[in-house]
Write an enzyme that holds these catalytic residues in place. Structure first.
Site, short mmCIF file in Angstrom:
data_model
loop_
_atom_site.label_atom_id
_atom_site.label_comp_id
_atom_site.label_asym_id
_atom_site.label_seq_id
_atom_site.Cartn_x
_atom_site.Cartn_y
_atom_site.Cartn_z
N GLU A 22 -12.76 -1.77 39.32
CA GLU A 22 -14.07 -2.14 38.76
C GLU A 22 -14.09 -1.81 37.28
O GLU A 22 -13.42 -0.86 36.83
CB GLU A 22 -15.19 -1.37 39.49
N ASN A 67 -21.06 -2.31 41.28
CA ASN A 67 -22.33 -2.49 40.57
C ASN A 67 -22.15 -3.33 39.32
O ASN A 67 -23.07 -4.06 38.91
CB ASN A 67 -22.91 -1.12 40.20
N ASN A 167 -22.89 -7.68 45.62
CA ASN A 167 -22.51 -6.29 45.87
C ASN A 167 -23.75 -5.43 46.08
O ASN A 167 -24.65 -5.43 45.23
CB ASN A 167 -21.74 -5.73 44.66
N GLU A 168 -23.80 -4.74 47.20
CA GLU A 168 -24.85 -3.76 47.50
C GLU A 168 -26.24 -4.22 47.03
O GLU A 168 -26.95 -3.46 46.34
CB GLU A 168 -24.50 -2.39 46.91
N TYR A 239 -18.93 6.32 51.16
CA TYR A 239 -18.38 7.41 50.34
C TYR A 239 -18.76 8.70 51.05
O TYR A 239 -19.94 8.92 51.33
CB TYR A 239 -18.98 7.40 48.93
N GLU A 287 -15.37 -0.88 50.23
CA GLU A 287 -15.39 0.31 49.37
C GLU A 287 -15.39 1.51 50.31
O GLU A 287 -16.33 1.69 51.09
CB GLU A 287 -16.64 0.36 48.49
O1 AHR Z 1 -17.49 2.76 43.36
C1 AHR Z 1 -18.53 2.97 42.55
C2 AHR Z 1 -19.77 2.23 42.98
O2 AHR Z 1 -20.17 2.65 44.26
C3 AHR Z 1 -19.67 0.74 43.09
O3 AHR Z 1 -19.83 0.11 41.88
C4 AHR Z 1 -20.80 0.41 44.00
O4 AHR Z 1 -20.59 -0.78 44.71
C5 AHR Z 1 -20.94 1.64 44.86
O5 AHR Z 1 -22.24 2.06 44.96
#
Ligand code: AHR
Length: 500
Positions: A22, A67, A167-168, A239, A287
């Site tokens: 990214e 993002n 994305n998100e 995450y 991700e």
């Molecule tokens: O990986 C960092 C960010 O985490 C990414 O841009 C986003 O998609 C997620 O929230």
């Protein structure tokens, strides 16, 4: 434990070993791309970084965000570099000179031998711009956009197969943040256009980003009902983090990913059934990663650097064990998870650290590399009987987790074993009745010592795989002692079934 040849979960898609690049922090600028550096090639691609990426075994790379993509104009990153605009990257409070764009990404992917996977901006932009990008990238020639690509030096189309539609969009942090219905309709209509261009493209719609978002109550249901007819994948992002030094919960993070995958599958199946779509959507965990600590130097309003140190966590031995545990979860869902992207590839939350004058492998590099190298063929369902342990977040969970993969062609059965307990060694027995002639080819372990040990530039090999010594075959049973807080790989040579 018991592993049986007849208990197949599914074929392991090589895309399970994907990663993510990214325009964030120093992932692109100062990471994979540093024109003028003596460590870069004539295109500006860092050679030392490329070598580590190749060795890592990454297969597919998602780009350009994240993002970032929700505010990105892809046209800024094509054409003569001197004419490209410099823009604010609002997602990460940086300036983007746009010297690295679509052509550079595709060239870099080819140099590394990875499959490029693109995300389109459905935040500040819409269907028309996404279709323009598709035509520019994949149409052979004879239209204004495809001829522009040719004029910019790429005579052959890029042939990108896999596309993430936004994305998100459920995250309030996202530019162009949307309600489920707004996003579902937009993704469906974008997908309709993509299918008109090429019905064989593989399209990913954004699933729920986090269970704590208010929209999570019905995000997946609404989005998937709108898009089930057109989509191939629903995206899961995850995450994990070691909060308040609760290492026991952290080591059990595979439970979290198992739950997220199974939730997405249930939602996709329910939507497909409701809409009468006779095929099953796959899951793209596009991700996944570990956050460790917060950035010490948050941006100030005046500060818009090209390179910013974001998420440059120094990973521990415990993080390596958790990385391995997350891969175990992916393998155990290989029937439905056919793409996964570790996030991110270089510098930010990454297995590879790059400074201006050198690179090194973080602890998390090693489990990924071992799994990408050895988890081939078919994932097998293992049965486990193990003691349970208490975790702060997930309650009582099995202290052991395992994934088993069988590569019939290569004559290899591989066990990936996690001992989630922070304090207890695990004496394990794995019955391998289907392979009476197996022999141990290699047994390696990561972790099992100080879980907070790290690799640094000065000591890049403190956390590396070491030989797992207490492992032996006794009859048809593999006996192994797994240290506390460890991830192990046991490779067994099995006579090949292939006829000569
Ligand atoms: O990986 C960092 C960010 O985490 C990414 O841009 C986003 O998609 C997620 O929230």
């Amino acid at each position: 434990m018991a592993v049986d040849r007849d208990q197949a979960i599914g074929r392991i898609d090589r895309r399970l070993f994907g990663s993510f690049v990214e325009h964030l922090g120093r992932c692109v600028y100062g990471g994979i791309y540093a024109p003028g550096s003596p460590l870069s090639d004539s295109s500006g691609f860092r050679e030392d970084v490329a070598t580590l990426i190749r060795d890592l075994g990454v297969t597919t790379v998602r780009y350009p965000g994240g993002n970032f993509v929700s505010g990105y104009r892809w046209e800024d990153g094509v054409g003569p570099r001197e004419a490209r605009p410099s823009r604010l990257n609002l997602a990460w409070h940086q300036t983007d000179p746009n010297s690295f764009g679509l052509h550079e990404f595709v060239d870099w992917s080819r140099k590394l031998g990875v499959e490029p996977m693109l995300a389109v901006n459905l935040g500040t932009r819409g269907i028309a711009e996404a279709l323009d990008l598709l035509e520019y990238s994949n149409h052979p020639g004879g239209t204004t956009l495809s001829d522009q690509r040719i004029a910019h030096g790429a005579a052959s189309p890029f042939g990108v197969r896999m596309w993430c539609l936004g994305n998100e969009p459920d995250g309030p942090w996202q530019l162009g943040h949307k309600t489920a219905l707004e996003y579902g309709r937009l993704a469906a209509e974008t997908a309709r256009g993509f299918r008109q261009f090429d019905p064989k493209l593989e399209l990913v719609v954004a699933g729920q980003t986090a269970p704590w978002l208010p929209s999570s109550v019905d995000w997946d249901r609404i989005v998937l009902e709108e898009t089930a007819e057109f989509a191939d994948y629903v995206a899961v992002h995850i995450y994990v983090e070691e909060l308040e030094r609760d290492i026991q919960t952290f080591l059990a993070s595979g439970v979290d990913l198992d739950g997220e995958i199974e939730r997405a599958i249930a939602a996709a199946d329910a939507a497909a059934e409701k809409r009468g779509v006779g095929r099953k959507l796959a899951v793209s965990v596009d991700e996944w990663g570990i956050w460790r600590g917060r950035d010490p130097n948050p941006s100030t309003p005046e500060d818009w650097p090209v390179e910013r140190r974001i998420g440059e966590s120094v990973y521990t031995a415990g993080d390596a064990v958790v990385t391995g545990a997350l891969i175990v979860s992916l393998l155990n869902h290989a029937d439905r998870v056919t793409c996964a992207c570790q996030s991110l590839l270089v510098n930010a939350g990454a297995p590879i650290r790059a400074e201006a004058d050198g690179v090194w492998r973080q602890s998390t590099y090693h489990p990924f590399q071992l799994a990408a190298r050895h988890a081939r063929g078919t994932a097998l369902r293992a049965t486990i009987e193990a003691p349970e342990m208490d975790t702060g977040k997930y309650g009582r969970v099995s202290a052991i987790d395992v994934a088993a993969t069988l590569d019939e062609e290569g004559g290899q059965l591989v066990l990936f074993l996690v001992n989630r307990s922070a304090s207890e060694v695990a004496r394990t027995s794995v019955r391998l009745g289907s392979w009476p002639d197996a022999r141990v080819a290699e047994a390696l372990v990561i972790g099992g010592g100080d879980p907070w040990e790290t690799n640094t530039r000065e000591h890049p090999d403190r956390v590396i795989p070491r030989t797992l010594s207490e492992v032996a075959l006794e009859g048809d049973s593999l006996e192994a002692i797994l240290p506390a807080a460890s991830w192990s790989v046991v490779r067994l040579a099995t006579p090949s079934r292939r006829q000569p």
